[in-house]
Design an enzyme around this catalytic site. Structure first.
Site, short mmCIF file in Angstrom:
data_model
loop_
_atom_site.label_atom_id
_atom_site.label_comp_id
_atom_site.label_asym_id
_atom_site.label_seq_id
_atom_site.Cartn_x
_atom_site.Cartn_y
_atom_site.Cartn_z
CE LYS A 1 -14.91 60.19 -9.78
NZ LYS A 1 -15.37 59.02 -10.40
CG ASP B 1 -12.43 55.63 -16.86
OD1 ASP B 1 -11.84 56.67 -15.94
OD2 ASP B 1 -13.86 55.71 -16.90
CE1 TYR C 1 -26.21 58.68 -11.16
CE2 TYR C 1 -24.95 58.94 -9.46
CZ TYR C 1 -24.92 58.83 -10.65
OH TYR C 1 -23.82 58.83 -11.28
CE1 TYR D 1 -21.12 55.91 -13.35
CE2 TYR D 1 -19.14 57.10 -12.64
CZ TYR D 1 -20.64 57.27 -13.20
OH TYR D 1 -21.13 58.25 -13.19
C1 LIG Z 1 -16.24 59.32 -11.73
C2 LIG Z 1 -15.75 58.60 -12.85
C3 LIG Z 1 -15.91 58.86 -14.22
C4 LIG Z 1 -16.84 60.26 -14.24
O1 LIG Z 1 -16.21 61.38 -13.89
P1 LIG Z 1 -17.29 62.83 -13.54
O2 LIG Z 1 -16.30 63.79 -13.27
O3 LIG Z 1 -18.17 62.28 -12.42
O4 LIG Z 1 -17.97 63.09 -14.94
C5 LIG Z 1 -15.56 58.28 -15.36
N1 LIG Z 1 -14.98 57.13 -14.93
C6 LIG Z 1 -14.54 56.64 -13.44
C7 LIG Z 1 -13.87 55.50 -13.61
C8 LIG Z 1 -15.26 57.41 -12.66
O5 LIG Z 1 -14.78 57.00 -11.48
#
Ligand SMILES: *Cc1c(COP(=O)(O)O)cnc(C)c1O
Length: 428
Positions: A276, A247, A18, A146
Site C-alpha cells: 500500500k 501483516d 467486488y 483481512y
Molecule cells: C489491502 C490489504 C492486503 C492486500 O493487498 P493488495 O495490494 O490489495 O493485494 C492485505 N492485507 C491487508 C492488511 C490489507 O489492508
C-alpha cells in the site's frame, strides 16, 4: 472518448472491485488528481478521504515521487530480478531493514499486498519443511481479519465477512480465534487471549504460523484492539514453536500513529508484509521481510531455495517510487502527524456517537470510523458526501476515512464536517 462513452463502455465491459456486471453500482470518472484532491467529471475537485485504499499517503501528483519515477524511467524501467540487481532495489531493501523491527533482516520484493501474504505463508511452510517438520501445514489467525483476495490470503480472512462461504470446500481450513475484545486505549484483560491461547495449546503441532494485522484490523471491520494481545501472542508462539507473521500492509509507514503498528506492543514478528503506502500509492508493489532465522533455515534445509519469483519482482520504477515515498516519510514526523490527525478526527467525529443511528465512533492515527447500527446505502452516502465536497467509499455499516498524511488542518476540518453532515442527513 467523451465522458458518457467512457461510463457506458465501463458499465458494459469493465469489472470493478467486488462488483456485478449485471447491475454495477455507480462509478465516477477521475480526470485529474493533486495533493489531497481528485477531480471528478461533473463534480469538480473534491477531497479524497480514502488515500485510495490506504495507499496515497503523500498526496496525488507528488512532485518528488513523480521526479523519482521519471528519473528512473530514463535509466531503465524494468529488468528481470533473476541474476540481475539494481541500486533502487538494494537501497530500498537497506532502508526497509533499517526501519523495521531489528529481527527482520531479509527482504523479498513482490507485486501486491496479497502476493506478499502468499509469500509470507510460503516462507512459513518452507521453514518447517526445511527443518524436517512435515505436519505444520496450518495457519491460525483472529476473526475479523483481512489479508487479501488471492487463494491463501483469502483462507485467513474473516470466515464470515470474507469469501469462505462462496469458496467453501475449495479453501484451506485454518484456525480462527475470537477477535480480541479489549479495545485500544482501554484496560487489557488477559482472558482476551484465551481463545487463541487454547488453539495454540491444542493444535500447535499442526500450526506453521499465526498471521494477523497488528492492532488495527482494516478491511475486515476497521477495529482497533489492545497491543498487549500481541505480547501474549508472541510468547505463546515462542512457547509452542510457531512463527508469527504481521501483516502491516495497511498500517505500515505511520498510518496508525506509529511507524509500524507492532511498535505499540514492542513485539517483533518473524515475517512482516508491507505494501500500500510503500510506493506512496503510486503503483502495485509490496515486500515481505523475514528474520535471519527464517531465511537461514529455508536456505540450509530441503531444496535450499525459496520458491517464489514474480516476473516484475523489484520493478525499478516501483523501487524508485518507494525510495521517494520514504524520503517523504522522513521529511516530517509522520507518526506525530498521524496521531494529531487522529485527535482531530476523534474530536470532530466524536459527537456523532450521540446519534441513535450510530453504534460507535473511533479514531487511531489517520483512521477515523463512524460505525452505524445498520448497513449504509453506499451510493446514497457517496452522493451526500460529494455534495459537501468529499469522496469516501463506505462499506457495510462503516463510514470511514483514511486521509492522506499531508492533509492540512483546514482540509481535515472540511472532511470532518462533510462526514458529520452526511451522517446527520442519513440519520434523520
Ligand atoms: C489491502 C490489504 C492486503 C492486500 O493487498 P493488495 O495490494 O490489495 O493485494 C492485505 N492485507 C491487508 C492488511 C490489507 O489492508
Amino acid at each position: 472518448m467523451n465522458s458518457n462513452q467512457i461510463l457506458s463502455y465501463d458499465r458494459e465491459h469493465v469489472w470493478h472491485p467486488y462488483a456485478s456486471m449485471r447491475n454495477p453500482s455507480a462509478v465516477y470518472e477521475v480526470t485529474g488528481a493533486r495533493g489531497v484532491r481528485i477531480s471528478l467529471e461533473g463534480y469538480g475537485e473534491v477531497i479524497e478521504g480514502m488515500s485510495s485504499w490506504w495507499a496515497v499517503a503523500y498526496g496525488y501528483n507528488n512532485p518528488a515521487i513523480n521526479a523519482a519515477i521519471e528519473g528512473q524511467m530514463r535509466k531503465f524501467s524494468h529488468v528481470m530480478f533473476g541474476g540481475l540487481t539494481h541500486e533502487p532495489a538494494v537501497r530500498l531493501a537497506k532502508r526497509l531493514v533499517d526501519m523495521t523491527p531489528s529481527r527482520l533482516q531479509k527482504v523479498f520484493f513482490c507485486d501486491s499486498g496479497s502476493v506478499s501474504v502468499e509469500v509470507a505463508m510460503k516462507m512459513a511452510l518452507q521453514y518447517w519443511r526445511a527443518r524436517g517438520v512435515s505436519n505444520k501445514n496450518k495457519f491460525a489467525t483472529i476473526r475479523g481479519g483481512y489479508h487479501g483476495d488471492t487463494w491463501n490470503a483469502m483462507s485467513v480472512c474473516d470466515p464470515v465477512n470474507g469469501m469462505h462461504t462462496i469458496f467453501s470446500g475449495a479453501l484451506a481450513v485454518h484456525y480462527f480465534a475470537d477477535r480480541p475484545k479489549c479495545k485500544f486505549g482501554q484496560p487489557f484483560d488477559a482472558s482476551d487471549f484465551d481463545s487463541m491461547g487454547d488453539i495454540l495449546e491444542r493444535f500447535g503441532s499442526e500450526i506453521a504460523a499465526v498471521i494477523l494485522e497488528p492492532v488495527v484490523q482494516g478491511a475486515g471491520g476497521m477495529y482497533f484492539y489492545h497491543p498487549d494481545y500481541l505480547r501474549m501472542l508472541r510468547s505463546a508462539c515462542d512457547k509452542h514453536g510457531i512463527l508469527l507473521i504481521f501483516d502491516e500492509i495497511a498500517t505500515g509507514f505511520g498510518r496508525a500513529g506509529m511507524t509500524f503498528a507492532c511498535q505499540y506492543a514492542q513485539v517483533e514478528p518473524d515475517i512482516m508484509c508491507l505494501g500500500k503506502a510503500l510506493t506512496g500509492g503510486y503503483m502495485s508493489f509490496a515486500a515481505t521481510l523475514a528474520s535471519d532465522a527464517v531465511a537461514d533455515t529455508i536456505s540450509d534445509g530441503g531444496v535450499g531455495l525459496f520458491m517464489h519469483g514474480p516476473t516484475f519482482m523489484a520493478n525499478p520504477l516501483a523501487c524508485a517510487a518507494a525510495n521517494a515515498a520514504l524520503d517523504c516519510f522522513e521529511s516530517f514526523d509522520v507518526p506525530a502527524r498521524t496521531r494529531r490527525i487522529g485527535e482531530i478526527l476523534a474530536d470532530k467525529l466524536g459527537p456523532l456517537a450521540g446519534l441513535p443511528t450510530v453504534a460507535d465512533v473511533r479514531a487511531l492515527g489517520a483512521i477515523g470510523v463512524v460505525e452505524m447500527k445498520e448497513p449504509v446505502d453506499c451510493a446514497l452516502v457517496q452522493r451526500l458526501l460529494l455534495k459537501h465536497g468529499l469522496w469516501l467509499r463506505p462499506f457495510g455499516r462503516l463510514i470511514y476515512t483514511m486521509p492522506e498524511f499531508v492533509i492540512s488542518d483546514e482540509d481535515l476540518l472540511c472532511l470532518c464536517s462533510a462526514m458529520v453532515a452526511a451522517v446527520e442527513e442519513i440519520s434523520k
